[in-house]
Write a protein that holds these residues in place. Structure first.
Motif, PDB file in Angstrom:
ATOM      1  N   SER A  83     -32.011   2.824  -7.628  1.00 42.41           N
ATOM      2  CA  SER A  83     -31.643   2.804  -6.206  1.00 42.41           C
ATOM      3  C   SER A  83     -30.187   3.182  -6.010  1.00 42.41           C
ATOM      4  O   SER A  83     -29.840   3.965  -5.115  1.00 42.41           O
TER       5      SER A  83
ATOM      6  N   GLY B  43     -29.660   6.811  -6.538  1.00 39.66           N
ATOM      7  CA  GLY B  43     -30.039   7.565  -5.352  1.00 39.66           C
ATOM      8  C   GLY B  43     -28.953   7.532  -4.290  1.00 39.66           C
ATOM      9  O   GLY B  43     -28.654   8.547  -3.650  1.00 39.66           O
ATOM     10  N   THR B  44     -28.355   6.360  -4.096  1.00 34.44           N
ATOM     11  CA  THR B  44     -27.251   6.249  -3.139  1.00 34.44           C
ATOM     12  C   THR B  44     -26.077   7.118  -3.559  1.00 34.44           C
ATOM     13  O   THR B  44     -25.443   7.786  -2.729  1.00 34.44           O
ATOM     14  N   TYR B  45     -25.799   7.124  -4.861  1.00 41.53           N
ATOM     15  CA  TYR B  45     -24.702   7.941  -5.384  1.00 41.53           C
ATOM     16  C   TYR B  45     -24.966   9.432  -5.165  1.00 41.53           C
ATOM     17  O   TYR B  45     -24.093  10.157  -4.666  1.00 41.53           O
TER      18      TYR B  45
ATOM     19  N   SER C 240     -31.682   9.365  -0.545  1.00 43.15           N
ATOM     20  CA  SER C 240     -31.751   8.055  -1.198  1.00 43.15           C
ATOM     21  C   SER C 240     -33.157   7.476  -1.118  1.00 43.15           C
ATOM     22  O   SER C 240     -33.585   6.721  -2.005  1.00 43.15           O
TER      23      SER C 240
ATOM     24  N   THR D 101     -28.707  11.491   4.271  1.00 43.93           N
ATOM     25  CA  THR D 101     -28.467  10.490   3.234  1.00 43.93           C
ATOM     26  C   THR D 101     -29.689   9.620   3.010  1.00 43.93           C
ATOM     27  O   THR D 101     -30.076   9.334   1.864  1.00 43.93           O
ATOM     28  N   GLN D 102     -30.333   9.196   4.100  1.00 43.05           N
ATOM     29  CA  GLN D 102     -31.518   8.359   3.988  1.00 43.05           C
ATOM     30  C   GLN D 102     -32.671   9.111   3.336  1.00 43.05           C
ATOM     31  O   GLN D 102     -33.453   8.520   2.572  1.00 43.05           O
TER      32      GLN D 102
ATOM     33  N   ALA E  87     -26.961  10.872  -3.020  1.00 45.97           N
ATOM     34  CA  ALA E  87     -26.931  11.179  -1.589  1.00 45.97           C
ATOM     35  C   ALA E  87     -25.493  11.234  -1.068  1.00 45.97           C
ATOM     36  O   ALA E  87     -25.143  12.129  -0.289  1.00 45.97           O
ATOM     37  N   THR E  88     -24.671  10.298  -1.494  1.00 48.14           N
ATOM     38  CA  THR E  88     -23.273  10.266  -1.049  1.00 48.14           C
ATOM     39  C   THR E  88     -22.518  11.504  -1.506  1.00 48.14           C
ATOM     40  O   THR E  88     -21.768  12.111  -0.734  1.00 48.14           O
TER      41      THR E  88
END
Length: 335
Positions: free
Chosen positions: A282, A285-287, A248, A244-245, A289-290
């Protein structure tokens, strides 16, 4: 042609557990990723709106300071309280929506994972039923488990801070006591986290209630059973977190470059636009990755649950019977 099951119907090795978490992408890429994208997409859209609304006052103040650095900054207590409450509210909405979305996706993935292991057809009605009846149970069970861990952590830290509160100064004894308390509290919180790690697969596959799922997770992780679940589950969580890191982080790097570029190109006059772009990229990117990692976590957690039951409750016998029945049904339909 008989399909290879997602995982063997017997106690699993570490490689087989990780293999199941990865193989779900090959066996059900469309279903798992579309489901994850849809559910988390709705949650992240609302979260983005809530975050943006919460940042409006702060952005306005920063823009005003940049436009006129000599002007006095006059922030009334009412404005400060309003800004703080807005930030807290947006954070609470984001956390709640993320928990709901995670519960829904993990429930569906538990059903899909076991079906792919036994070769049973994946009925959309079964997935819908698991989500409809289980999402609030999974959410409530997750919150209860989190609060238990938080209270345990806070209690240990509070006890460790007593010497510091009594002496009112930092010494080797007071600081050392606090650090040891923080360490013990963190370990205890991690222990509680793992003890309740199997609640969502239990809710999806055993259709238990909130308290029943918590008790059942404690049962599956009691005594010597804990250590295998502890190791394999944390391995899956750590690998998922690293992936995930990485994903993201790529988006965050792009967002930072764009942010700096906007500021330099406008001589720092378009701060609001720059912050908005930074936030959107940002969160995108979190979305992403999730969405990409959710199937790995869901299938991996369900495989850990299945392994625990096959090792200690002979669940592999039931799963084998279900697999044989599924093959017989498929063979009858083929003829």
């Amino acid at each position: 042609m008989q399909r290879t099951p997602l995982f063997p119907l017997r106690p699993l090795g570490v490689g087989e557990l990780l293999g199941a978490a990865v193989r779900i992408y090959r066996m059900r890429p469309g279903l798992t990723l579309k489901l994850s994208a849809l559910v988390f997409g709705i949650a992240f859209f609302i979260t983005t709106i809530a975050t943006g609304l919460g940042m409006i006052p702060m952005i306005g103040e920063m823009q005003a300071v940049l436009e006129n650095p000599e002007a006095p900054v006059d922030v009334s207590p009412a404005d400060a309280v309003s800004g703080t409450m807005s930030s807290i509210a947006s954070s609470a909405v984001s956390a709640l929506l993320t928990l709901v979305a995670t519960s829904i996706v993990m429930l569906a993935l538990a059903v899909i994972t076991v079906a792919e292991a036994t070769g049973e057809p994946i009925a959309r009605a079964r997935i819908t039923q698991a989500i409809r009846t289980g999402w609030w149970r999974a959410l409530l069970a997750t919150v209860i488990a989190y609060l238990i861990g938080l209270l345990a952590f806070a209690a240990i830290v509070a006890l460790a801070a007593i010497p510091l509160m009594i002496q009112q100064e930092g010494t080797w004894v007071t600081v050392g006591s606090l650090l040891i308390g923080l360490l013990i509290g963190a370990v205890l919180w991690l222990y509680i986290y793992v003890r309740f790690a199997l609640t969502i697969p239990i809710i999806a596959l055993e259709e238990t209630g909130v308290i029943g799922s918590l008790r059942r997770s404690l049962e599956l992780t009691r005594g010597r059973r804990l250590w295998r679940v502890f190791g394999t589950y944390l391995l899956i969580i750590v690998l998922g977190a690293v992936a995930t890191q990485v994903v993201s982080g790529v988006f965050l790097t792009i967002a930072t470059v764009v942010y700096i570029g906007i500021l330099l190109a406008t001589s720092f006059q378009a701060l609001a636009v720059a912050i908005g772009v930074l936030t959107v990229i940002s969160m995108l990117g979190t979305y992403v990755a999730t969405v990409l990692i959710a199937p790995f976590l869901g299938a991996g957690t369900t495989a850990v649950y299945a392994d625990a039951r096959m090792r200690h409750e002979a669940w592999d016998i039931e799963l084998t019977h279900r697999a044989q029945a599924a093959r017989a049904t498929a063979s009858g339909q083929a003829t």
